[in-house]
Write a protein that holds these residues in place. Structure first.
Motif, mmCIF file in Angstrom:
data_model
loop_
_atom_site.group_PDB
_atom_site.id
_atom_site.type_symbol
_atom_site.label_atom_id
_atom_site.label_comp_id
_atom_site.label_asym_id
_atom_site.label_seq_id
_atom_site.Cartn_x
_atom_site.Cartn_y
_atom_site.Cartn_z
ATOM 1 N N UNK A 87 0.809 -1.212 0.000
ATOM 2 C CA UNK A 87 0.000 0.000 0.000
ATOM 3 C C UNK A 87 0.835 1.251 0.000
ATOM 4 N N UNK A 88 0.201 2.372 -0.326
ATOM 5 C CA UNK A 88 0.845 3.681 -0.433
ATOM 6 C C UNK A 88 2.043 3.602 -1.379
ATOM 7 N N UNK A 89 3.198 4.141 -0.956
ATOM 8 C CA UNK A 89 4.343 4.191 -1.870
ATOM 9 C C UNK A 89 4.946 2.814 -2.125
ATOM 10 N N UNK A 90 4.557 1.819 -1.355
ATOM 11 C CA UNK A 90 5.019 0.455 -1.600
ATOM 12 C C UNK A 90 4.204 -0.214 -2.696
ATOM 13 N N UNK A 91 3.178 0.487 -3.203
ATOM 14 C CA UNK A 91 2.382 -0.041 -4.301
ATOM 15 C C UNK A 91 1.246 -0.929 -3.835
ATOM 16 N N UNK A 92 0.220 -1.017 -4.674
ATOM 17 C CA UNK A 92 -0.885 -1.909 -4.351
ATOM 18 C C UNK A 92 -0.611 -3.292 -4.936
ATOM 19 N N UNK A 93 -1.593 -4.175 -4.816
ATOM 20 C CA UNK A 93 -1.396 -5.559 -5.254
ATOM 21 C C UNK A 93 -1.185 -5.670 -6.768
ATOM 22 N N UNK A 94 -1.571 -4.663 -7.524
ATOM 23 C CA UNK A 94 -1.422 -4.713 -8.977
ATOM 24 C C UNK A 94 0.043 -4.648 -9.422
ATOM 25 N N UNK A 95 0.899 -4.031 -8.602
ATOM 26 C CA UNK A 95 2.304 -3.879 -8.982
ATOM 27 C C UNK A 95 3.235 -4.678 -8.081
ATOM 28 N N UNK A 96 2.696 -5.488 -7.182
ATOM 29 C CA UNK A 96 3.543 -6.273 -6.282
ATOM 30 C C UNK A 96 4.501 -7.153 -7.081
ATOM 31 N N UNK A 97 5.784 -7.102 -6.721
ATOM 32 C CA UNK A 97 6.811 -7.879 -7.399
ATOM 33 C C UNK A 97 7.415 -7.212 -8.613
ATOM 34 N N UNK A 98 6.908 -6.056 -9.000
ATOM 35 C CA UNK A 98 7.445 -5.349 -10.172
ATOM 36 C C UNK A 98 8.551 -4.401 -9.741
ATOM 37 N N UNK A 99 9.554 -4.229 -10.602
ATOM 38 C CA UNK A 99 10.638 -3.295 -10.326
ATOM 39 C C UNK A 99 10.162 -1.860 -10.511
ATOM 40 N N UNK A 100 10.753 -0.967 -9.724
ATOM 41 C CA UNK A 100 10.386 0.438 -9.831
ATOM 42 C C UNK A 100 10.990 1.050 -11.098
ATOM 43 N N UNK A 101 10.322 2.044 -11.675
ATOM 44 C CA UNK A 101 10.844 2.678 -12.896
ATOM 45 C C UNK A 101 12.071 3.527 -12.586
ATOM 46 N N UNK A 102 12.821 3.830 -13.631
ATOM 47 C CA UNK A 102 14.059 4.602 -13.450
ATOM 48 C C UNK A 102 14.223 5.574 -14.600
ATOM 49 N N UNK A 103 14.449 6.848 -14.267
ATOM 50 C CA UNK A 103 14.720 7.896 -15.250
ATOM 51 C C UNK A 103 16.123 8.430 -15.004
ATOM 52 N N UNK A 104 16.923 8.468 -16.058
ATOM 53 C CA UNK A 104 18.257 9.062 -15.972
ATOM 54 C C UNK A 104 18.428 10.005 -17.155
ATOM 55 N N UNK B 52 4.467 4.755 -13.646
ATOM 56 C CA UNK B 52 3.817 3.541 -13.168
ATOM 57 C C UNK B 52 2.705 3.880 -12.173
ATOM 58 N N UNK B 53 1.498 3.412 -12.456
ATOM 59 C CA UNK B 53 0.372 3.606 -11.543
ATOM 60 C C UNK B 53 0.525 2.617 -10.392
ATOM 61 N N UNK B 54 0.884 3.112 -9.197
ATOM 62 C CA UNK B 54 1.148 2.221 -8.066
ATOM 63 C C UNK B 54 0.000 2.185 -7.067
ATOM 64 N N UNK B 55 -0.932 3.128 -7.154
ATOM 65 C CA UNK B 55 -2.085 3.163 -6.252
ATOM 66 C C UNK B 55 -3.282 3.623 -7.069
ATOM 67 N N UNK B 56 -4.050 2.637 -7.581
ATOM 68 C CA UNK B 56 -5.163 2.969 -8.470
ATOM 69 C C UNK B 56 -6.284 3.682 -7.738
ATOM 70 N N UNK B 57 -6.426 3.452 -6.440
ATOM 71 C CA UNK B 57 -7.522 4.066 -5.694
ATOM 72 C C UNK B 57 -7.287 5.549 -5.460
ATOM 73 N N UNK B 58 -6.024 5.955 -5.318
ATOM 74 C CA UNK B 58 -5.697 7.349 -5.018
ATOM 75 C C UNK B 58 -5.004 8.051 -6.176
ATOM 76 N N UNK B 59 -4.925 7.398 -7.328
ATOM 77 C CA UNK B 59 -4.335 8.000 -8.537
ATOM 78 C C UNK B 59 -2.886 8.456 -8.302
ATOM 79 N N UNK B 60 -2.081 7.556 -7.706
ATOM 80 C CA UNK B 60 -0.678 7.843 -7.420
ATOM 81 C C UNK B 60 0.197 7.115 -8.439
#
Length: 565
Positions: A180-197, A206-214
């Protein structure tokens, strides 16, 4: 003169952690642990040679090396990529008396540094013996790593790797736990975080919290330069940066941003109707924010891959003028990424290779014709060349190329006209996001007309941001490959070949067509066999640079004649 080789192998010896119970009267209680940190490992250097060698300080190198190594390395010359390729043999040591048994069974010997040097013994007529040179006179031949040792009944074989083997490791990433929150919801569990360089265009966070549009933009600090909904940038306004996205919901029609060394997130105040994309600039957790592609690569090796800083060549500074071109890339976390993948992605199309040097470091090398005033590192004449033969270039470069298309401003989210686009998305934005790359073109009608089937490479995707830089690189490719080039395999004495490295300019004169007069070329490959006294260098002939003052203008006259008196 007699050529010999020395081998140095560093063994890392782990030490048992132990406490110090010595009294510390007056400062600490009796039996307290020491405050002086003890090293948990030590390094022992093993020294060997093929013919025997002793330093002036009486350090011996026993002659138990029966095979130094066979080496093949070079630049991969093709129109689709310019990278490095290498293969190495193994060092073979005599172990007939079992002197190395303890090292084999008791010591850690995987991926440890190995250095090979070459030198020449001098014959002393007065004393009738060979004189060993000092260590400072030895020339580096190989610097890299040795893999797990392979013992035999009377011998020991150590396979060799160069320092580029570090690039096989995976990118160090964090994974969503789904808590939950910044740790992501169940939809992204196990996925690597995105990276911009660096600078990126139209990425899908990456939509990590569909309920709160985060959404998460990157796993490090990033500046969001623009946010779009379905290609329209005027619908959702910037609501400011906040310390905690979940402390309060953004106002309707706005978005807020939370950024820190561990990531950058945004939260929408209203559920979006169309897909959300952003333009952004990504930095590193350390605070480093390089803008140019080559500088981004260097920082990624150090920070994202834990590449040992000592393996970066001193000729590769944190800010390099070899490729002063801004750019960047986005990894969405859906795939495993290795260091080699990052190198290929960021250097694609730039005409730059990342190569291992003889001394065991990594440095970038740009393949380009020499500029006026450039001096060769080595001059080869018929007296020094033992054999020379022609080598065929890759079919994508021979015949010459008549056109180069170099991409820039890579679009990471293709959005074509239809239900996925906002009705108010401007036409110029629709045109930009409908294609993956904008191409800058170099072409030569002369080359196309002269050759019956000239090469026409496919468009090259790059990490460049500017079309101007892409045009410059396209013209460089045209200057290099828009004319007939010759590649020669030149065999020279080993001691002479050790003086040059990949990417060095050399001057070649030989009794073959095109080389009757000395011509400048670039060393693009080398082949070493431990049993041979010679080394074969592959040299791409680039021609002698002309003095700009001696070049003629488009009207056929001398440039100096066009200058008013």
């Amino acid at each position: 003169m007699t050529v010999f080789r020395t081998v140095e192998i560093d063994l890392v010896l782990p030490s048992d952690a132990r406490s110090d119970g010595s009294p510390a009267h007056g400062t600490r209680p009796h039996g307290a642990l020491t405050r002086q940190a003890a090293s948990l490992e030590s390094i022992e250097t093993l020294r060997f040679s093929d013919l025997g060698y002793v330093t002036p300080d009486h350090v011996p190198y026993p002659p138990i090396v029966t095979q130094a190594f066979d080496l093949d390395r070079g630049l991969s010359l093709s129109s689709s990529a310019l990278g490095g390729s290498s293969s190495y043999g193994a060092i073979t040591l005599i172990n007939a008396d079992g002197a190395l048994d303890d090292i084999i069974t008791q010591k850690v010997n995987d991926h440890l540094p190995i250095r090979i040097f070459g030198g020449e013994k001098r014959w002393d007529d007065a004393r009738g013996l060979w004189i060993d040179p000092p260590p400072s006179a030895l020339t580096p031949i190989f610097g890299g790593l040795g893999t797990v040792w392979q013992p035999d009944r009377n011998a020991l074989s150590i396979p060799l790797l160069d320092v580029s083997s570090w690039l096989s490791v995976n990118m160090d990433v964090r994974t969503y736990g789904g808590g939950g929150k910044l740790d992501g919801d169940s939809n992204v569990a196990g996925r690597n975080q995105p990276r911009v360089r660096g600078t990126v265009c139209n990425i899908s966070p990456t939509l990590i919290d569909a309920a709160n549009y985060v959404y998460q933009v990157s796993d490090g600090p990033a500046a969001i330069t623009a946010l779009y909904e379905g290609g329209f940038g005027g619908g959702i306004g910037y609501g400011g940066d906040v310390a905690d996205l979940y402390a309060a919901s953004p106002a309707p029609g706005t978005y807020t941003v939370q950024r820190s060394p561990t990531g950058t997130w945004l939260r929408l105040g209203t559920k979006p109707v169309y897909g959300i994309t952003v333009d952004a600039f990504g930095s590193f957790a350390s605070g480093a924010a390089p803008q140019n592609v080559l500088d981004i690569l260097r920082q990624m090796l150090v920070e994202d891959f834990a590449f040992p800083a000592g393996y970066l060549d001193p000729a590769w500074p944190a800010t390099s003028d070899l490729a002063p071109w801004a750019g960047g890339w986005f990894w969405d976390g859906s795939e495993t990424v290795t260091g080699a993948d990052v190198v290929n992605t960021l250097l694609s199309g730039l005409g730059i290779s990342l190569i291992p040097t003889r001394s065991g470091t990594m440095r970038p090398v740009a393949l380009a014709p020499p500029v006026y005033g450039a001096q060769p590192v080595l001059t080869l004449t018929p007296d020094q060349i033992t054999e020379i033969s022609s080598v065929g270039l890759d079919s994508s470069l021979n015949p010459p190329t008549w056109r180069w298309r170099i991409g820039s401003q890579h679009n990471f989210t293709i959005q074509t006209s239809g239900s996925g686009l906002h009705p108010q998305a401007p036409t110029d934005r629709q045109a930009l996001i409908a294609i993956s790359d904008r191409n800058s073109v170099w072409f030569s009608a002369v080359v196309k007309a002269r050759w019956r089937v000239p090469n026409d490479p496919s468009p090259v995707t790059t990490a460049l941001q500017s079309a101007y830089d892409a045009q410059l690189i396209a013209e460089r490719h045209g200057d290099l490959w828009g004319t007939f080039r010759e590649l020669w395999a030149v065999s020279v004495p080993a001691a002479l070949a050790w003086k040059v490295d990949l990417g060095d300019f050399v001057s070649v004169q030989a009794p073959v067509p095109g080389l009757s007069e000395a011509m400048m070329g670039c060393v693009v490959a080398e082949h070493i066999r431990s049993s041979d006294a010679t080394v074969t260098l592959q040299i791409l002939i680039l021609g002698n640079p002309q003095n700009p003052a001696d070049q003629t203008n488009d009207f056929g006259g001398d440039l100096e004649d066009m200058v008013p008196a």
